[in-house]
Structures are given as structure tokens and as C-alpha cells.
Design a protein around this motif. Structure first.
Motif, PDB file in Angstrom:
ATOM      1  N   VAL A 105       0.851  -1.191   0.000  1.00  0.00           N
ATOM      2  CA  VAL A 105       0.000   0.000   0.000  1.00  0.00           C
ATOM      3  C   VAL A 105       0.884   1.237   0.000  1.00  0.00           C
ATOM      4  N   ALA A 106       0.713   2.110  -0.989  1.00  0.00           N
ATOM      5  CA  ALA A 106       1.448   3.373  -1.029  1.00  0.00           C
ATOM      6  C   ALA A 106       0.666   4.435  -0.269  1.00  0.00           C
ATOM      7  N   GLY A 116       9.313   8.577  -8.982  1.00  0.00           N
ATOM      8  CA  GLY A 116       8.442   8.370  -7.830  1.00  0.00           C
ATOM      9  C   GLY A 116       7.074   7.861  -8.231  1.00  0.00           C
ATOM     10  N   VAL A 117       6.614   8.267  -9.434  1.00  0.00           N
ATOM     11  CA  VAL A 117       5.336   7.760  -9.929  1.00  0.00           C
ATOM     12  C   VAL A 117       5.418   6.250 -10.122  1.00  0.00           C
ATOM     13  N   GLY A 118       6.590   5.760 -10.507  1.00  0.00           N
ATOM     14  CA  GLY A 118       6.779   4.329 -10.644  1.00  0.00           C
ATOM     15  C   GLY A 118       6.646   3.595  -9.321  1.00  0.00           C
ATOM     16  N   LEU A 119       7.145   4.196  -8.243  1.00  0.00           N
ATOM     17  CA  LEU A 119       6.994   3.585  -6.921  1.00  0.00           C
ATOM     18  C   LEU A 119       5.519   3.422  -6.565  1.00  0.00           C
ATOM     19  N   VAL A 120       4.737   4.469  -6.811  1.00  0.00           N
ATOM     20  CA  VAL A 120       3.305   4.420  -6.502  1.00  0.00           C
ATOM     21  C   VAL A 120       2.615   3.364  -7.357  1.00  0.00           C
ATOM     22  N   ALA A 122       3.837   0.735  -8.771  1.00  0.00           N
ATOM     23  CA  ALA A 122       4.260  -0.641  -8.499  1.00  0.00           C
ATOM     24  C   ALA A 122       3.567  -1.229  -7.278  1.00  0.00           C
ATOM     25  N   CYS A 123       3.019  -0.381  -6.412  1.00  0.00           N
ATOM     26  CA  CYS A 123       2.288  -0.878  -5.239  1.00  0.00           C
ATOM     27  C   CYS A 123       0.898  -1.349  -5.649  1.00  0.00           C
ATOM     28  N   ASP A 124       0.340  -2.286  -4.898  1.00  0.00           N
ATOM     29  CA  ASP A 124      -0.976  -2.841  -5.216  1.00  0.00           C
ATOM     30  C   ASP A 124      -2.097  -1.826  -5.017  1.00  0.00           C
ATOM     31  N   THR A 125      -1.975  -1.021  -3.980  1.00  0.00           N
ATOM     32  CA  THR A 125      -3.000  -0.031  -3.645  1.00  0.00           C
ATOM     33  C   THR A 125      -2.305   1.290  -3.343  1.00  0.00           C
ATOM     34  N   ALA A 126      -2.938   2.402  -3.713  1.00  0.00           N
ATOM     35  CA  ALA A 126      -2.353   3.709  -3.433  1.00  0.00           C
ATOM     36  C   ALA A 126      -3.421   4.661  -2.927  1.00  0.00           C
ATOM     37  N   VAL A 127      -3.087   5.371  -1.849  1.00  0.00           N
ATOM     38  CA  VAL A 127      -3.960   6.396  -1.272  1.00  0.00           C
ATOM     39  C   VAL A 127      -3.170   7.692  -1.242  1.00  0.00           C
ATOM     40  N   ALA A 128      -3.747   8.770  -1.750  1.00  0.00           N
ATOM     41  CA  ALA A 128      -3.042  10.047  -1.827  1.00  0.00           C
ATOM     42  C   ALA A 128      -3.832  11.152  -1.157  1.00  0.00           C
TER      43      ALA A 128
END
Length: 268
Positions: A105-106, A116-120, A122-128
Motif C-alpha cells: 500500500v502506497a 516516484g510515480v513508478g513507486l506508486v 508498483a504498489c498494489d494499492t495507493a492512497v493520496a
């Protein structure tokens, strides 16, 4: 004297690991050292049977500004062979996150640029947070987002990538949500509660089932619905029904009790 680690790893709750980018002075930009640390952290944590999920977080006002300027200055003088090795390390790190057996989870608390967009993605879920901005800025300096592209295109889709890869426009969290790069956008005061809610949901499910479900998405997404795929899904459900965890989960449901992996735990 050893320099401080660019990464912090802790366990904020039982079964949950948090990997925090800890270079706020440079907006958590990564270099070869941080890339190696992230890769090692996700390999080590992903192999632990006592963990249920990994949260990727960051210190300071920015989540990740992409490549560190000092690292970029060094790269400017690299030969093609040196660039291949350097880019290969970044590619392996992103693949390690993407293929991590545990759900990831990002937690995006600030701006995200370039790599950095790649890090987000690559994660299964992202919350911003709703104040975060995103930018695939590579073309502004004559580069392309090549290494991160498999994960970013997988997350935002080809159509959105066709725009943002070539324009390098900055776009807000609401747009990142619309195109699928992040799953939820919340106010800063709700970020931790939202991430914690996702983590609790993960912790409440069968650990082997969660890992199998993650693999299932990779195996099924984008494949034609043919006899081979149908056979794979039939075998998948048959295998997990016959597993110890599958049997325990079904019996617990029928008997209206908690399954063994939640026995003694608080309600989730």
C-alpha cells in the motif's frame, strides 16, 4: 562513521511493516543507495511469514521527487554499459515491489515526480492526499520514463500515458484518481485512517488467500478468456478449497466463528 540510512523500517501494528523513504531534505529523491535499500527491504519483508502487508510511506512534504540531482550528475558521464547497469538496478527494485508476495500500500502524503510515480504504480494499492501533485517530467530534460513505464501504464492505462508521458504536465491527485493511478484521494487528516482501514481489511483475510489472490490478478489480467485460462482458474479454486486455510475458512464461516488466523484477535 556510517551515514544514516535513507530508509526507515518499522512495525506500527502486528503483522504490518512500514517502509519509509527518509530523505526529506531532498524530497525523498532516490539514488543508487536508496534503490538498493528499497529493493532489499521489500525482498526481506516479502519473505516473512509473520507479515500481512507492507505500507510504503515517506517523510516530509514530498513523497518522492524522482532521481537525486547528485546521482543525475554522475549519470551524465556514464557510458551506455554503465547506464544499462544503473537502470537495471531501478528496474529490479520496481519489479521486487510489484512481485512482492505480500500486498503493498502506497501512502502518498505529498508530491510525486518522475520515478516516484513508478513507486506508486508498483504498489498494489495507493492512497493520496488531495493536495498531492503528480508529474511524469522526464521529457522536460530530454529523457523518457522507460524503466517505470510497465507499471505506470498498467496503472493509468495507455490513453492517459499517451498524454502525460509526452506533455510532462503536472496533474492533481483528483486526476490521478480518475485515471486509476491512485485508488483513493483524501484530506491529510484522513490519510492514516484510510490507509489503516485498507491494512485492517488485508489483515482480516486469509494470509495464503491474499497472496494467491494477488498472483491471480497477474495471471488473469489481459489474458484471453480461452480454455487454458478457464482451466487455470478452475484449478486455482479447487486447490485453495482443498488447502488447510481454505477448509478452515469455510468451516469458520459455516460455524459462525472466527477463522484460526483471527483467533484471539480483535474484530477487524
Amino acid at each position: 562513521m556510517n551515514s544514516p540510512s535513507a530508509l526507515r523500517i518499522d512495525t506500527p501494528a502486528p503483522g504490518i511493516a512500514r517502509v519509509t523513504l527518509a530523505r526529506p531534505a531532498v524530497r525523498n529523491a532516490f539514488d543508487d543507495t536508496l534503490i538498493a535499500e528499497i529493493d532489499g527491504a521489500f525482498r526481506t519483508l516479502g519473505a516473512r511469514s509473520d507479515l500481512r502487508a507492507i505500507v510504503l510511506a515517506a517523510d516530509g512534504p514530498a513523497f518522492c521527487a524522482g532521481a537525486d540531482l547528485h546521482w543525475m550528475r554522475r549519470m551524465a558521464g556514464y557510458t551506455r554499459e554503465e547506464n544499462l547497469a544503473d537502470a537495471g538496478a531501478l528496474a529490479r527494485m520496481l519489479r521486487t515491489i510489484d512481485r512482492c508476495p505480500l500486498p503493498t500500500v502506497a501512502r502518498v502524503q505529498g508530491d510525486v515526480y518522475a520515478g516516484g510515480v513508478g513507486l506508486v504504480a508498483a504498489c498494489d494499492t495507493a492512497v493520496a492526499v488531495d493536495t498531492a501533485n503528480f508529474c511524469l517530467s522526464e521529457v522536460r530534460i530530454g529523457l523518457v520514463p522507460a524503466t517505470i513505464s510497465p507499471y505506470v501504464i498498467q496503472a493509468m492505462g495507455r490513453r492517459a500515458a499517451q498524454r502525460y508521458f509526452v506533455t510532462a504536465e503536472r496533474f492533481p491527485a483528483a486526476e490521478a484518481h480518475r485515471i486509476g493511478l491512485v485508488h483513493e484521494v483524501v484530506g491529510s487528516e484522513s490519510l492514516d485512517d484510510t490507509v489503516d482501514g485498507i491494512v485492517r481489511a488485508l489483515a482480516g483475510a486469509g494470509p495464503a488467500a491474499v497472496r494467491a489472490a494477488k498472483r491471480l490478478v497477474d495471471e488473469v489480467a489481459g489474458r484471453p478468456v480461452d480454455d487454458a485460462l478457464i482451466a487455470r482458474t478452475v484449478a486455482g479454486i479447487a486447490d485453495i478449497r482443498a488447502s488447510d486455510e481454505g477448509r478452515e475458512g469455510v468451516q469458520a464461516f459455516l460455524q459462525k466463528r472466527k477463522p484460526s488466523w483471527l483467533a484471539g484477535a480483535a474484530d477487524v
